[in-house]
Structures are given as C-alpha cells and as structure tokens.
Motif scaffolding. Sequence first.
Motif, mmCIF file in Angstrom:
data_model
loop_
_atom_site.group_PDB
_atom_site.id
_atom_site.type_symbol
_atom_site.label_atom_id
_atom_site.label_comp_id
_atom_site.label_asym_id
_atom_site.label_seq_id
_atom_site.Cartn_x
_atom_site.Cartn_y
_atom_site.Cartn_z
ATOM 1 N N ARG A 198 0.825 -1.206 0.000
ATOM 2 C CA ARG A 198 0.000 0.000 0.000
ATOM 3 C C ARG A 198 0.860 1.257 0.000
ATOM 4 O O ARG A 198 0.395 2.319 -0.390
ATOM 5 C CB ARG A 198 -0.915 0.001 1.228
ATOM 6 C CG ARG A 198 -2.120 -0.902 1.088
ATOM 7 C CD ARG A 198 -3.238 -0.205 0.322
ATOM 8 N NE ARG A 198 -3.984 0.688 1.203
ATOM 9 C CZ ARG A 198 -4.398 1.892 0.870
ATOM 10 N NH1 ARG A 198 -4.112 2.372 -0.301
ATOM 11 N NH2 ARG A 198 -5.088 2.634 1.717
ATOM 12 N N LYS A 204 -7.015 -0.138 -2.317
ATOM 13 C CA LYS A 204 -7.486 -0.424 -0.969
ATOM 14 C C LYS A 204 -7.290 -1.897 -0.635
ATOM 15 O O LYS A 204 -7.211 -2.752 -1.524
ATOM 16 C CB LYS A 204 -8.966 -0.057 -0.835
ATOM 17 C CG LYS A 204 -9.243 1.432 -0.900
ATOM 18 C CD LYS A 204 -10.718 1.705 -0.614
ATOM 19 C CE LYS A 204 -10.995 3.199 -0.585
ATOM 20 N NZ LYS A 204 -12.422 3.489 -0.273
ATOM 21 N N ASP A 222 -7.227 -0.101 6.761
ATOM 22 C CA ASP A 222 -7.546 0.627 5.540
ATOM 23 C C ASP A 222 -8.152 1.991 5.862
ATOM 24 O O ASP A 222 -7.816 3.007 5.237
ATOM 25 C CB ASP A 222 -8.503 -0.199 4.688
ATOM 26 C CG ASP A 222 -8.417 0.179 3.221
ATOM 27 O OD1 ASP A 222 -7.293 0.224 2.689
ATOM 28 O OD2 ASP A 222 -9.470 0.453 2.615
ATOM 29 N N THR A 223 -9.023 2.023 6.866
ATOM 30 C CA THR A 223 -9.608 3.301 7.288
ATOM 31 C C THR A 223 -8.540 4.242 7.820
ATOM 32 O O THR A 223 -8.535 5.446 7.530
ATOM 33 C CB THR A 223 -10.679 3.055 8.362
ATOM 34 O OG1 THR A 223 -11.690 2.179 7.833
ATOM 35 C CG2 THR A 223 -11.322 4.357 8.794
ATOM 36 N N GLU A 226 -6.583 5.724 4.963
ATOM 37 C CA GLU A 226 -7.340 6.754 4.273
ATOM 38 C C GLU A 226 -7.346 8.059 5.066
ATOM 39 O O GLU A 226 -7.200 9.150 4.503
ATOM 40 C CB GLU A 226 -8.770 6.269 4.025
ATOM 41 C CG GLU A 226 -8.886 5.184 2.964
ATOM 42 C CD GLU A 226 -8.405 5.662 1.607
ATOM 43 O OE1 GLU A 226 -8.645 6.842 1.269
ATOM 44 O OE2 GLU A 226 -7.782 4.874 0.876
#
Length: 451
Positions: A198, A204, A222-223, A226
């Motif tokens: 990543r 994602k 992942d959150t 972001e």
Amino acid sequence: MSRSLRQRAIMGGAAWAILIVVIGTAALLYLLERQADRRFDNALLSRHLQVVVAVANSDGHPDQLAALLTDPAYARPYSGRYWQVSGGDQGAVASRSLFDTLLDVPDDPPSTQTIWTGEGPNGAIRGVHQLVRLDDGRERVVTVADSLTALTAERRRIRQSLLATFGLVGVLGIAGAILLTSAALRPLRKLREDVTHRWDSPEKLNPDSYPAEVAPLVTDIDTLLERNREIIDRSRRQAADLAHALKTPSAILRNEIESACGRGFETPAAIDALNRIDAQINRSLARIRAGNHDPVRGQHTAVRTSVDRLLRLFKSVPASAHIDFRVEVADSAMVAMDQHDLEEVLGNLLENATKWAKGRVSITATTSGDSTDIVIEDDGPGIPDDARREALRTGGRLDTSKPGSGLGLAIATDLLDAYGGSVSLSTSERLGGLKVQVSPPSGGRLVLHHE
C-alpha cells in the motif's frame, strides 16, 4: 524481551507436545509394566498349581514329581525356573534346576497362594508358596519361583519402545505446531505484505480476502490509511498556502530594496538578510512538505526528467552560462519522492555546485536493485573534512565571498531526512572539488547518515 507471535505459538505448542509426551509416556509405561507384572505373576500362579497337582498325584516322590513336571527349564541347573516341596518324611524335594541349593522360603507359609520376592541361586527371583493339605491329611509347603531377569528385560523393552514411539510423537507434535502456526499466521503475513504494498499503490485492502477473525483489523487499517492520506493532503495544502502567504510579502520587500538600490542606496546587508529569510522560509516549508509526504500514493519520480528540467533553468542563468554540465543519468532511474521535492533537493545542490565550480559540474545516477544514488561533483575548492558535518547540520555559511544564504545543503539534507534518504560529502576524484552523494528512497525507508 518480547517474542513474535510465531515464536510464542511454536514454543507453546512445543511445550504442550513435550508435556503430553512426558505424561503419556509415564502413564503408559506404568500401565504396561503393571500388565507385564500381572502376566509374570499369573504364570507363576499357574505353575504353582501344576506343582500342587503333581504333589497330590505323586505322593511327594521325587522321581514321580520330575516325571509329572516336564518343563525343560526345571531340569537345567540354575535355569531361573524352580520348584520346591518341603515337609514330610523325605525333607525338601526340589527341581534339578536348583542343583545343590534350596529356595530360601519365608517362614510361616500361608494356606493361600502368596507371592514373594527374594534371592535365588543366580539373582533376584519372584515366587509363590503355599501350605497345601493333601487328601490324607499330610501338609506340604509347595513353592515355585522364577528369575526376575526375564521380567526386567521385558520392562526394558517396554521402556525403549515407548521412548522411541513417544519421541516420534513428540517430533511430529512439534512439527505439527510449526505447521499449524504457519498456517494460522499466514493471513497476518499476507496483511503485512499488502500493507507494505500500500506504500507503493493506492489500491485499498480487501477484507473479503482474509479470514473472518482478521477482516475487522484489515478494515481498520484501511480506514486509518485513508484518514492518514486526508491529513497529509490537508497539511500539504496548508503548507502551500503558507508558502504563498510568506513569499508574496517577501517579493514585495525585495522589490522595494532593489528600487532603493537603484536610487543609489547601499543595501547589501538587507539583501543578504532577505536572502537568508527566504532560504529559511523555503527550508521550513520544505521540511513541512516532506514531513507530510504521502507514501501510500506510491510516488515515484524519474531522475532524468527532473535533472533535465533543472539544467534548462541553470543554463538560462548568466551566472552559470560558463559551466559545462555533464549528465550520466539513465531514463530508468527512479526515486520514491515527490517530483517537486526531488527538484528542490537537486536544485539546491546544483546551485551550490555552480556557485563554486570553475567550469565543470557532473551529475550521475547509478541504480542497484531498488536503490538509486545521485552524485553531483564540481571542480571547485570543495569543503574541508572538518567542516562537512557542520555544513550538513546547520547550513551555516562557511564562506561569505559568494552570494546566497548558505542553506542549500541544509535544505537538501532536511528534505531527504524527512523522506528517509541520506546525503554525504566527500572529495571528487574526477574533478577535484566537492562530491555530494544523494541516496533518496527508492521504495522503502532508509536511514540518514553523514560521512
């Protein structure tokens, strides 16, 4: 000291397997040895009953007893298997295997079959003795015994077999623990690899490709990534706004000072101070921008493209028109930096090189694996060994004979430091002046070091 989950799981599985092996070996060994003892004792009781029957049928006569008890071990001296009948007019009658000795039978024999342990002609023995009343009312003490050598050998074979078997079970258990641990931790290894990728790709993470126990963690990571991206974008925008807000008044002030110079006022100190203010502003903004760089976006910049852009700019400046620029940079050379930040680094270093060079500046880039080193050399006076670390650390002006802020090396160092790259200074063997080696990140984070 903390250990990894893999180490903990393997060591825990190994400890559990060893514990199971030890407990299982001890329990099974106890059961099998007790079973061997029971077989041995049952065989003794059966032979004792045979001797009792033979005594009843032979009236205790030695020759008749020998004829009725046909086991060859009774006839072989010190074979380890014996019988003996005592009492009556003839005294003690014994098997030929006792040869010239008699069994040391315990006193006061019971009226029931009783097992005892003692010493025989050739070592330890276990026997059965009983006071037997014949049909005519006469009493005889009937004894049979067997050497414990066979029982001891059987116990030894049991131990050896169990140890070999459970040793194999223990090895298989430890191997199973390692395999199960590896299988259980495979999703976490995959997650680590995906998170690492990543940094190079904006894609994602997919929680559906992980087990149910790991999927919530994947979603949270992942959150978090972001949100981190949003924070970085906002910080970069704020840095850009701040740069615009500071540079505009600085430009106005510079125009006013230059206008004053045009009217005959001498303002070299003001110009120098303003240059240093601009350099400090650029340095601070570069550090803010680099400190908020977004590795998740997978930024990669072609070194040759940035070098060509900068050289077109420097060649158009009269102060560097006399410089012969030599470029040896492959089109495939890439670094994991924002293009603006890379050009900020190379621009400051090239400005420093052209300021001090007599006539030649060389820019080369070498790629090894996933790392790229950029080397800028000039034929100027260079920097003494004892002053190089100070030049990188503070950016202080080591020589005021040339115009400028003296912060070019410090700005380049700060930017590369924020990205995880490095700058080192040495003497150019080819041109004789300063050699600046830049090691920006290619795909991962590097450690800053100064020579």
